[in-house]
Design an enzyme around this catalytic site. Structure first.
Site, PDB file in Angstrom:
ATOM      1  N   ASN A   1      -3.304  16.688  21.490  1.00  0.00           N
ATOM      2  CA  ASN A   1      -3.725  15.944  22.687  1.00  0.00           C
ATOM      3  C   ASN A   1      -2.577  15.557  23.604  1.00  0.00           C
ATOM      4  O   ASN A   1      -2.644  14.559  24.312  1.00  0.00           O
ATOM      5  CB  ASN A   1      -4.521  14.694  22.284  1.00  0.00           C
ATOM      6  CG  ASN A   1      -5.735  15.032  21.444  1.00  0.00           C
ATOM      7  OD1 ASN A   1      -6.419  16.020  21.703  1.00  0.00           O
ATOM      8  ND2 ASN A   1      -5.990  14.235  20.419  1.00  0.00           N
ATOM      9  N   ARG A   2      -1.523  16.348  23.557  1.00  0.00           N
ATOM     10  CA  ARG A   2      -0.341  16.134  24.401  1.00  0.00           C
ATOM     11  C   ARG A   2       0.408  14.844  24.083  1.00  0.00           C
ATOM     12  O   ARG A   2       1.267  14.411  24.851  1.00  0.00           O
ATOM     13  CB  ARG A   2      -0.707  16.159  25.897  1.00  0.00           C
ATOM     14  CG  ARG A   2      -1.212  17.532  26.374  1.00  0.00           C
ATOM     15  CD  ARG A   2      -0.123  18.595  26.210  1.00  0.00           C
ATOM     16  NE  ARG A   2      -0.486  19.874  26.756  1.00  0.00           N
ATOM     17  CZ  ARG A   2      -1.027  20.875  26.038  1.00  0.00           C
ATOM     18  NH1 ARG A   2      -1.283  20.689  24.743  1.00  0.00           N
ATOM     19  NH2 ARG A   2      -1.290  22.020  26.592  1.00  0.00           N
ATOM     20  N   LEU A   3       0.113  14.224  22.936  1.00  0.00           N
ATOM     21  CA  LEU A   3       0.865  13.038  22.521  1.00  0.00           C
ATOM     22  C   LEU A   3       2.047  13.493  21.669  1.00  0.00           C
ATOM     23  O   LEU A   3       2.152  13.201  20.477  1.00  0.00           O
ATOM     24  CB  LEU A   3      -0.050  12.072  21.750  1.00  0.00           C
ATOM     25  CG  LEU A   3      -1.195  11.477  22.569  1.00  0.00           C
ATOM     26  CD1 LEU A   3      -2.064  10.568  21.702  1.00  0.00           C
ATOM     27  CD2 LEU A   3      -0.647  10.706  23.770  1.00  0.00           C
TER      28      LEU A   3
END
Length: 216
Positions: free
Chosen positions: A194-196
């Site tokens: 999730n692009r974290l």
């Protein structure tokens, strides 16, 4: 030819590994060597390839891919033509950035620092380790200069091949040698879901490295 895909829709949801403050080495050079070794063991394509970014006196950047040829406490070493565009830019502004990307491991490393030429003896030793064809190429190519044609380049290669045909040890041209980037900032990036993403950065403060986490 038009693109057949909407590139805005191309994405990968990274999920292989994590990067924590507790898991990294206290020294970023040690951490880099761990990651480089893991990239080699994973048979990543061109694990020592890096993007070298330089800036000229007018503040205009340029970037290209070169190969890492050494890493130790002194820094990151690569070799090139001193008269190339990057050579001239490093003479004008001796600061640069290196970027490594290993998609197989979903990892990136960004390094910033001052660049200096290595000792000529180091350049001599590495030059002698190169294949003879690469040694001749260093003599034949006026890197980054405009040339009339491919034929002219091949003619120069033949000329130096003939010139050094009976030479047991081809001398290193003065215009070719090594640089070492002495790091001041080293950032390790690990892709996450999730692009974290995980981002751990080391910054040199006097003679000590300080570690911090950055938002993705």
């Amino acid at each position: 030819m038009a693109l057949t895909h909407n590139i805005a829709d191309i994405r990968i949801n990274y999920s292989k590994q994590e990067l924590t403050e507790a898991s990294v080495a206290g020294n970023p050079i040690d951490q880099f060597q761990v990651w480089l070794q893991e990239a080699i063991q994973a048979q990543a394509d061109e694990p020592t390839a890096l993007v070298l970014s330089t800036v000229n006196a007018a503040g205009k950047p340029s970037a290209r891919v070169v190969l890492l040829k050494g890493v130790d406490a002194q820094g990151f070493t690569f070799f090139t033509n001193y008269e190339s565009r990057k050579g001239h830019e490093l003479a004008e502004n001796p600061f640069a950035a290196l970027t490594f990307f290993w998609p197989a491991l979903e990892r990136q490393v960004r390094i910033e620092g001052r660049v200096a030429k290595v000792n000529p003896a180091v350049s001599d030793a590495y030059f002698q380790s190169r294949p003879k064809g690469s040694q001749i190429g260093a003599w034949a190519s006026p890197q980054s200069k405009e040339i009339e044609s491919r034929t002219k380049l091949e003619e120069a290669d033949k000329q130096y091949t003939t010139q050094f045909a009976d030479t047991e040890s081809i001398p290193r041209p003065e215009h070719w040698g090594g640089y070492v980037l002495q790091p001041e900032v080293i950032e390790f990036w690990q892709g996450r879901q999730n692009r974290l993403h995980d981002r751990i950065v080391y910054k040199l403060s006097d003679t000590a490295w300080k570690l911090k986490r950055l938002a993705p």
